[in-house]
Write a protein that holds these residues in place. Structure first.
Motif, short mmCIF file in Angstrom:
data_model
loop_
_atom_site.label_atom_id
_atom_site.label_comp_id
_atom_site.label_asym_id
_atom_site.label_seq_id
_atom_site.Cartn_x
_atom_site.Cartn_y
_atom_site.Cartn_z
N ASN A 60 0.73 -1.21 -0.08
CA ASN A 60 0.08 0.05 0.22
C ASN A 60 0.72 1.24 -0.10
O ASN A 60 0.23 2.33 0.53
N LEU A 61 2.17 0.97 -0.55
CA LEU A 61 3.27 2.39 -0.39
C LEU A 61 2.64 3.25 -1.55
O LEU A 61 2.73 2.95 -2.58
N GLU A 66 -0.49 5.94 5.27
CA GLU A 66 -0.12 6.11 6.64
C GLU A 66 -0.07 4.79 7.21
O GLU A 66 -0.69 3.65 6.97
N PHE A 67 0.88 4.53 8.12
CA PHE A 67 1.41 3.30 8.99
C PHE A 67 1.41 3.71 10.26
O PHE A 67 1.88 4.60 10.82
N LYS A 68 0.86 2.58 10.76
CA LYS A 68 0.85 2.46 12.43
C LYS A 68 2.23 2.01 12.81
O LYS A 68 2.52 0.87 12.31
N LYS A 85 0.06 -5.41 6.68
CA LYS A 85 0.27 -4.10 5.66
C LYS A 85 0.29 -2.75 5.86
O LYS A 85 0.97 -2.22 5.41
N ASN A 86 -0.40 -2.43 6.84
CA ASN A 86 -0.36 -0.90 7.32
C ASN A 86 0.05 -0.58 8.52
O ASN A 86 0.00 0.28 9.20
N LYS A 125 11.95 5.08 -3.36
CA LYS A 125 11.42 3.70 -3.73
C LYS A 125 12.18 2.40 -3.69
O LYS A 125 11.89 1.40 -3.73
N LYS A 126 13.46 2.56 -3.26
CA LYS A 126 14.60 1.38 -3.07
C LYS A 126 14.07 0.63 -1.75
O LYS A 126 13.46 1.16 -0.86
N SER A 127 14.33 -0.69 -1.75
CA SER A 127 13.83 -1.70 -0.53
C SER A 127 14.86 -1.29 0.61
O SER A 127 14.36 -1.41 1.69
#
Length: 391
Positions: A60-61, A66-68, A85-86, A125-127
């Motif tokens: 979902n990037l 928003e990520f918790k 995922k989030n 966007k690199k890992s």
């Protein structure tokens, strides 16, 4: 007389490879690894972060996502659970990436508070993840023989080896001969000189990985020379300096013959260094160097260095011969291969020093190369490529 190439070949025949000993890794710098090694672990041993940031699943990037923040993964203190995922885990460089994460967001690419992060625009966007075994994998092999330098020690430490099997340092007994000699620090008589050669050759041997010891000076009589040679019988290599020519007081040949030397050669078609001799006394290699300071050290670079390397189990080969243009013209050479002291100039040219007298040690100190003229070489024009070895 034999050629330099033939002399080296005969020297290699008397080069007995030293046995193997086990030494602590921290004491192995400069030693020669004798047994190949295989890693029993991978490095890194787990997926690790290449950045300080947040470990997430990239499904979902996007900008504004928003990520918790549910925990933290620090070096030696990994986050133990799988993330969804989030969700995000605060992570630091080198730390283990949590299960479920496949990307590390750089901390500069998010707006963060204690509970949530929001992805900024134009994020990287690199890992930013170093995969397990991305440096080396379990089963990675280190081959031998190998001279252990700083990089190699670091690698073997990472492979978790605390002790290594290395070649024993060859012991080298160094014998100076001559009534005219005294050791540095002593007070010479008006007709005496300092025995500098022993210290130069000892330093060369140590630099090559051997363990030199300087024996007392042998006086110009058979009894003294034989006594000092007798003190050296436990060495892997005996080096005598001076007394190997054909003068009235050159007694090394007679003394070594009395010890039953199996002589390999005596006299080499080179300059400086013609009165070089070599052989074996029982199982101990013997090399007799000329007494002139430059001659002794030139023979050290050309013969002793490759000999010690062979005794350490390394490839039996001469010093690498490189090429550079000569800065000046040179006359034709005589019947002996000539090793001329020279300086490598900033422009890449090789400049022979003006005086090649084999007693001029200071000129050797100024040089960083030996320009090699083949026997019977024709006159050399300036800017012509020529061979040399580094010293």
């Amino acid at each position: 007389m034999i050629s330099v190439t033939e002399a080296l070949e005969k020297l290699f025949l008397i080069a007995k490879v030293t046995p193997v000993e086990t030494v602590e890794l921290k004491k192995c710098l400069g030693r020669v690894l004798a047994k190949p090694l295989e890693s029993t672990r991978s490095n890194p041993p787990f997926p690790s972060s290449a950045m300080d940031g947040y470990a997430i699943h990239k499904a979902n990037l996007k900008s504004g996502a928003e990520f918790k923040v549910i925990g933290e993964s620090a070096a030696g203190h990994s986050y133990p659970k799988k993330i969804n995922k989030n969700e995000a885990v605060r992570i630091f460089t080198g730390s283990q990436v949590p299960d479920g994460a496949n990307l590390v967001l750089m901390q500069e690419d998010v707006e963060a508070d204690k509970k949530f992060i929001i992805v900024k625009e134009n994020f990287d966007k690199k890992s930013n993840i170093r995969l397990e075994g991305s440096d080396f994998s379990k089963g990675y092999k280190v081959k031998t023989p190998l001279i252990l330098g700083v990089k190699e020690i670091s690698l073997l430490a990472a492979m978790n080896f605390a002790h290594l099997s290395v070649r024993k340092k060859p012991t080298v007994a160094i014998i100076s001969t001559g009534d005219e000699l005294v050791f540095p620090g002593e007070t010479p008589k008006p007709d005496q000189i300092i025995a500098s050669n022993a210290y130069g050759i000892a330093a060369l041997c140590k630099e090559c990985g051997a363990e030199p010891r300087i024996l007392p000076i042998a006086q110009d009589n058979l009894k003294s020379i034989e006594y000092i040679i007798g003190l050296a019988q436990d060495a892997d290599l005996i080096i005598t300096i001076g007394g190997a020519s054909v003068g009235k007081y050159d007694l090394i040949n007679e003394a070594t013959n009395n010890f039953g030397v199996d002589k390999s050669f005596h006299k080499v078609a080179m300059r400086p260094g013609k009165p070089l001799m070599a052989g074996k006394i029982n199982e101990t290699a013997l090399v007799g160097l000329p007494g002139n300071p430059v001659s002794a050290l030139v023979c050290g670079y050309v013969f002793i260095r490759p000999l010690i390397q062979a005794m350490l189990g390394l490839e039996k080969k001469s010093a690498p011969r490189l090429m550079a243009p000569c800065s000046t013209s040179l006359p034709k050479n005589g019947p002996r291969e000539h090793y001329m002291r020279a300086v490598l100039l900033p422009n890449g040219y090789l400049e022979p020093v003006e005086n090649q007298d084999s007693a001029r040690l200071a000129l050797l100190c100024d040089a960083d190369a030996l320009l090699i003229r083949a026997a019977h070489a024709k006159a050399l024009q300036a800017k012509t490529l020529c061979e040399y070895i580094k010293i």
